[in-house]
Design a protein around this motif. Structure first.
Motif, PDB file in Angstrom:
ATOM      1  N   VAL A 139       0.834  -1.203   0.000  1.00  0.00           N
ATOM      2  CA  VAL A 139       0.000   0.000   0.000  1.00  0.00           C
ATOM      3  C   VAL A 139       0.870   1.256   0.000  1.00  0.00           C
ATOM      4  O   VAL A 139       0.581   2.229  -0.716  1.00  0.00           O
ATOM      5  CB  VAL A 139      -0.968  -0.013   1.201  1.00  0.00           C
ATOM      6  N   LEU A 140       1.939   1.255   0.778  1.00  0.00           N
ATOM      7  CA  LEU A 140       2.855   2.404   0.768  1.00  0.00           C
ATOM      8  C   LEU A 140       3.407   2.633  -0.634  1.00  0.00           C
ATOM      9  O   LEU A 140       3.450   3.771  -1.121  1.00  0.00           O
ATOM     10  CB  LEU A 140       4.009   2.175   1.750  1.00  0.00           C
ATOM     11  N   ASP A 141       3.816   1.562  -1.291  1.00  0.00           N
ATOM     12  CA  ASP A 141       4.411   1.670  -2.617  1.00  0.00           C
ATOM     13  C   ASP A 141       3.392   2.130  -3.661  1.00  0.00           C
ATOM     14  O   ASP A 141       3.727   2.882  -4.581  1.00  0.00           O
ATOM     15  CB  ASP A 141       5.001   0.313  -3.021  1.00  0.00           C
ATOM     16  N   ALA A 142       2.139   1.720  -3.487  1.00  0.00           N
ATOM     17  CA  ALA A 142       1.116   2.013  -4.491  1.00  0.00           C
ATOM     18  C   ALA A 142       0.417   3.347  -4.267  1.00  0.00           C
ATOM     19  O   ALA A 142       0.022   4.017  -5.238  1.00  0.00           O
ATOM     20  CB  ALA A 142       0.074   0.891  -4.515  1.00  0.00           C
ATOM     21  N   ARG A 143       0.251   3.760  -2.993  1.00  0.00           N
ATOM     22  CA  ARG A 143      -0.635   4.884  -2.704  1.00  0.00           C
ATOM     23  C   ARG A 143       0.014   6.065  -1.988  1.00  0.00           C
ATOM     24  O   ARG A 143      -0.566   7.151  -1.951  1.00  0.00           O
ATOM     25  CB  ARG A 143      -1.809   4.415  -1.838  1.00  0.00           C
ATOM     26  N   TRP A 144       1.186   5.862  -1.400  1.00  0.00           N
ATOM     27  CA  TRP A 144       1.705   6.884  -0.498  1.00  0.00           C
ATOM     28  C   TRP A 144       2.970   7.581  -0.988  1.00  0.00           C
ATOM     29  O   TRP A 144       3.542   8.400  -0.275  1.00  0.00           O
ATOM     30  CB  TRP A 144       1.981   6.272   0.878  1.00  0.00           C
ATOM     31  N   MET A 145       3.406   7.286  -2.206  1.00  0.00           N
ATOM     32  CA  MET A 145       4.684   7.840  -2.632  1.00  0.00           C
ATOM     33  C   MET A 145       4.632   9.357  -2.844  1.00  0.00           C
ATOM     34  O   MET A 145       5.638  10.051  -2.617  1.00  0.00           O
ATOM     35  CB  MET A 145       5.177   7.142  -3.900  1.00  0.00           C
ATOM     36  N   SER A 146       3.493   9.886  -3.234  1.00  0.00           N
ATOM     37  CA  SER A 146       3.425  11.340  -3.408  1.00  0.00           C
ATOM     38  C   SER A 146       3.637  12.048  -2.077  1.00  0.00           C
ATOM     39  O   SER A 146       4.282  13.103  -2.009  1.00  0.00           O
ATOM     40  CB  SER A 146       2.087  11.746  -4.023  1.00  0.00           C
ATOM     41  N   HIS A 147       3.100  11.459  -0.998  1.00  0.00           N
ATOM     42  CA  HIS A 147       3.313  12.042   0.333  1.00  0.00           C
ATOM     43  C   HIS A 147       4.767  11.850   0.766  1.00  0.00           C
ATOM     44  O   HIS A 147       5.413  12.791   1.248  1.00  0.00           O
ATOM     45  CB  HIS A 147       2.374  11.385   1.342  1.00  0.00           C
TER      46      HIS A 147
END
Length: 203
Positions: A139-147
Motif C-alpha cells: 500500500v505504501l508503494d502504491a498509494r503513499w509515494m506522493s506524500h
C-alpha cells in the motif's frame, strides 16, 4: 529530560531521529536500559507501568510514553513542523500509524524468533505478522509515494524507521522486491544524517 532508550528499538529510534531532525539532541539525555517482554526492568516500570520503551522523563519528573506521544510532545516543545495542520495532518498521522503498525508486527516477529524457546515458537504467528507487514508495504508503494516524496513530516520518520528495522531484524525477507518506488525512496531517506546517527548495533 531523560529518554529511556535501547539502541535496537525502532520506536526509540523514531524519537531519536526526530530529535536529530529538530536539532535538539543535546536537550535529552539517553538512559540505555536492558529490558525485554519477558524480563522488564523495574526502573522502567517505575516510570511507565506498561514497562515499554521509549519513555521520556520530563524535567518536572512526569513521564510520557509511547513514541507517538513523545514525538508529538517534542515537536511541539521545540517548535517543529513535523505534525502539519489542515488536511495534510490526517494523512501524516495515518502514515505515522502505518509505519508504527509495521514496527508492531516486525517486533512481534522478533520476539517470537529471539525470545521464545525454539520448541515454543509459532511459525504461523510469524507468517501472519509478516503478511501484515507485506500488505502495508504494498500500500505504501502504491498509494503513499506522493506524500513520502513531499515535505518531511513524522510519517516519513515512522516509515523510515520501520523499514530500517525490517532490514535490521528481517533482512532475508527482501521487502524491496516488488516495492521499487518505496525502496528508491528509502535509499535516499536512510542516508540522512539523522538516520546515520541512530544506527542500531549489528544484528
Amino acid at each position: 529530560m531523560k529518554l529511556y532508550h535501547s539502541p535496537a528499538s525502532p520506536y526509540v529510534r523514531k524519537v531519536c531521529v526526530l530529535l536529530h531532525e529538530l536539532g535538539r539532541v543535546q536537550d535529552v539525555t539517553l538512559d540505555t536500559i536492558a529490558t525485554t517482554a519477558f524480563d522488564t526492568s523495574d526502573v522502567l516500570i517505575a516510570s511507565n507501568p506498561l514497562g515499554r520503551i521509549p519513555a521520556l522523563v520530563r524535567d518536572d519528573g512526569t513521564t510520557l510514553y509511547d513514541s507517538r506521544v513523545i514525538c508529538a510532545y517534542v515537536d511541539d516543545l521545540f517548535g517543529g513542523t513535523f505534525y502539519p495542520q489542515g488536511a495534510r495532518r490526517w494523512e501524516t498521522l495515518t502514515l505515522e500509524a502505518t509505519g508504527d503498525g509495521i514496527m508492531d508486527s516486525a517486533v512481534s516477529m522478533s520476539y517470537e524468533m529471539r525470545l521464545r524457546p525454539e520448541t515454543e515458537r509459532s511459525q504461523d504467528w510469524i507468517e501472519a505478522q509478516w503478511a501484515k507487514v507485506a500488505r502495508a508495504l504494498k500500500v505504501l508503494d502504491a498509494r503513499w509515494m506522493s506524500h513520502l516524496n513531499g515535505t518531511l513530516d513524522i510519517g516519513h520518520v515512522s516509515v523510515g524507521c520501520a523499514l530500517a528495522y525490517i532490514d535490521f531484524r528481517h533482512g532475508a525477507r527482501n521487502w524491496r522486491d516488488g516495492n521499487d518506488s518505496l525502496a528508491a525512496w528509502f535509499a535516499t531517506f536512510e542516508s540522512r544524517a539523522s538516520m546515520q546517527a541512530t544506527l542500531p548495533p549489528a544484528a
